[in-house]
Design an enzyme around this catalytic site. Structure first.
Site, PDB file in Angstrom:
ATOM      1  N   LYS A 115       0.880  -1.180   0.000  1.00 26.48           N
ATOM      2  CA  LYS A 115       0.000   0.000   0.000  1.00 26.48           C
ATOM      3  C   LYS A 115       0.910   1.221   0.000  1.00 26.48           C
ATOM      4  O   LYS A 115       2.055   1.156   0.457  1.00 26.48           O
ATOM      5  CB  LYS A 115      -0.881   0.014   1.255  1.00 26.48           C
ATOM      6  CG  LYS A 115      -2.178   0.754   1.074  1.00 26.48           C
ATOM      7  CD  LYS A 115      -3.178  -0.104   0.337  1.00 26.48           C
ATOM      8  CE  LYS A 115      -4.492   0.592   0.133  1.00 26.48           C
ATOM      9  NZ  LYS A 115      -5.487  -0.346  -0.420  1.00 26.48           N
ATOM     10  N   ASP A 161      -6.619   4.134  -5.255  1.00 28.97           N
ATOM     11  CA  ASP A 161      -7.287   3.958  -3.963  1.00 28.97           C
ATOM     12  C   ASP A 161      -7.967   5.313  -3.694  1.00 28.97           C
ATOM     13  O   ASP A 161      -8.259   6.042  -4.638  1.00 28.97           O
ATOM     14  CB  ASP A 161      -6.246   3.575  -2.894  1.00 28.97           C
ATOM     15  CG  ASP A 161      -6.869   3.018  -1.630  1.00 28.97           C
ATOM     16  OD1 ASP A 161      -7.202   1.828  -1.603  1.00 28.97           O
ATOM     17  OD2 ASP A 161      -7.038   3.775  -0.656  1.00 28.97           O
TER      18      ASP A 161
END
Ligand code: NAD
Length: 427
Positions: free
Chosen positions: A117, A157
């Site tokens: 991430k 995202d």
């Protein structure tokens, strides 16, 4: 030397409350499955974490520095995979927590990836398009040694999108001297994106919902559904469930919700939304707040907006049989336990919203092969992978009496643990 009052010294800087929550979840399942102590220890922390300062020339001529992160939790099964978010709350703990969840999600779906991430702490809504582009490109060049189609493949995202991916792909390609579409997924179709990627997460949510309804024998021809968040994930899930004959009785967006116990006409709601920009005021419905929406009577509740929506405060008031987590982390650990005790089934995010990363995987594969699939082919393959994962998780949950979340985690963690055991510990 001045004596320092003894306090728990974190083992790693990522140990924020957020990260510790994900770590506790791993500890719990490790104990339940009797995971080897050394393998467990190796999975408790990210493999590597990079913090970068990203200087950007703003439109007014000044230079502003932003903090960016990219974390790899595990890369045992393949390159790291995970989104990049732009948000003021981005920090090392949050990014590390989400990277760990990506490891379990990819392993659960049987994808040859580890978990990653990344993010930049910023207020994206305050940036002009030019500032956003310069921020994205400089961040890409700061993390360029970590990413690549064989190393780490970012995706969109929160507050990043197709355009962000196009800029990352372009910056990476210019730096290596040739075009590398497979360095990111979630790209526009015209530069190597996959058909079906935009709808993939909502499609996966709808698919899991239907599998859960049949597995748990929800009675009636048209189960009732409430969806919080009518964005990409929520609206597609609602559209597909409506097409499958389910009755969507409540939906909401950031402005508020609507309720119609007779069922909302979803195609007409899409038309209304594109004209009015919100769901409120739709013909034949009564307004309902986002808080009350979650407590409406229904068979399926699909939180598809934000994290932390189902909490200790409202878990006892939920009036549904199954929760299908479209959003990431919509249920707090305390609420999760309360729902389990009440016999409400929760289909966890790492299963329910994994359609997105699964089609991202297809996009990467198509890019590497230079051979592209039709939308039908993509959807068929997605249903095959989602179907297999759903069956495995629901069967294990039923057989073992574990919650569905713990069953999903157990499958994900055991796949990584097995791969780590076989590969051994270097040197
Ligand atoms: P989106 O921005 O398209 O839609 C979000 C929706 O939530 C919008 O309708 C917005 O109005 C609504 N919303 C915002 N704040 C709200 C609030 N306080 N109360 C009620 N509704 C609110 O985002 P998305 O892509 O649909 O993502 C939704 C969730 O799904 C996020 O948690 C995201 O992390 C997760 N998710 C998305 C994907 C994907 O591929 N898009 C993949 C995995 C997980």
């Amino acid at each position: 030397m001045v004596a320092v009052k003894s306090a728990k010294v974190p083992t790693m800087e990522c140990e924020t409350e957020h990260f510790l929550m994900a770590q506790r979840q791993l500890d719990e399942i490790a104990e339940e499955m009797g995971l080897d102590r050394e393998l467990h220890e190796r999975l408790r922390y990210p493999k590597r974490a990079l913090i970068v300062t990203v200087p950007v020339r703003m439109d007014d001529g000044t230079v502003k520095s932003f903090t960016g992160y990219r974390v790899h939790h595990d890369v045992t099964l393949g390159p790291a995979k995970g989104g990049i978010r732009f948000h003021p709350e981005v920090n090392l703990g949050e990014v590390s927590c989400l990277a760990m969840l990506m490891t379990w999600k990819c392993a659960l779906m049987g994808l040859p990836y580890g978990g990653a991430k990344g993010g930049i702490r910023c207020e994206p809504w305050k940036l002009s398009i030019g500032e956003n582009e310069r921020l994205t490109r400089r961040y890409t060049s700061e993390i360029i040694n970590l990413i690549g189609p064989d190393k780490d493949i970012p995706a969109p995202d929160m507050y990043t999108n197709e355009q962000t991916m196009a800029w990352i792909m372009d910056t990476y390609s210019i730096n290596v001297g040739h075009t590398v579409p497979s360095v990111v997924t979630g790209k526009p179709v015209s530069i190597g994106g996959s058909f079906g990627r935009t709808e993939a997460t909502g499609r996966g949510v709808a698919y899991c919902a239907r599998r859960a309804v049949s597995h748990y024998g929800i009675k009636g021809d048209s189960p009732t559904v409430v969806v919080q968040g009518f964005g990409n994930v929520g609206s597609i899930a609602a559209k597909l469930l409506h097409q499958a004959g389910y009755k969507i009785v409540g939906v909401s967006d950031v402005h508020g919700g609507i309720y119609n116990p007779k069922g909302i006409d979803i195609p007409r709601l899409f038309a209304y939304l594109s004209e009015m920009g919100k769901v409120e005021g739709f013909t034949g419905s009564t307004p309902v707040s986002n808080k009350d929406l979650l407590e409406l009577p229904c068979d399926l509740l699909i939180p598809a907006a934000l994290g932390g929506q189902i909490t200790e405060e409202n878990a006892n008031k939920l009036n549904c049989k199954i929760v299908v987590e479209g959003a990431n982390g919509p249920t707090t650990p305390e609420a999760d336990l309360m729902l389990h005790e009440r016999g409400i089934i929760v289909i966890p995010d790492i299963l329910a919203n994994a359609g997105g990363v699964t089609v991202s995987y297809f996009e990467w594969v198509q890019g590497m092969m230079h051979l592209f699939w039709s939308e039908d082919e993509v959807n068929q393959r997605l249903e095959q992978i989602m179907g297999r994962a759903c069956d495995q998780v629901l069967e294990l949950a039923t057989k073992s009496k574990l919650s569905v979340r713990m069953a999903a985690l157990r499958i994900g963690v055991s796949r990584i643990a097995e791969a780590k055991r076989l590969r051994g510990l270097y040197p």
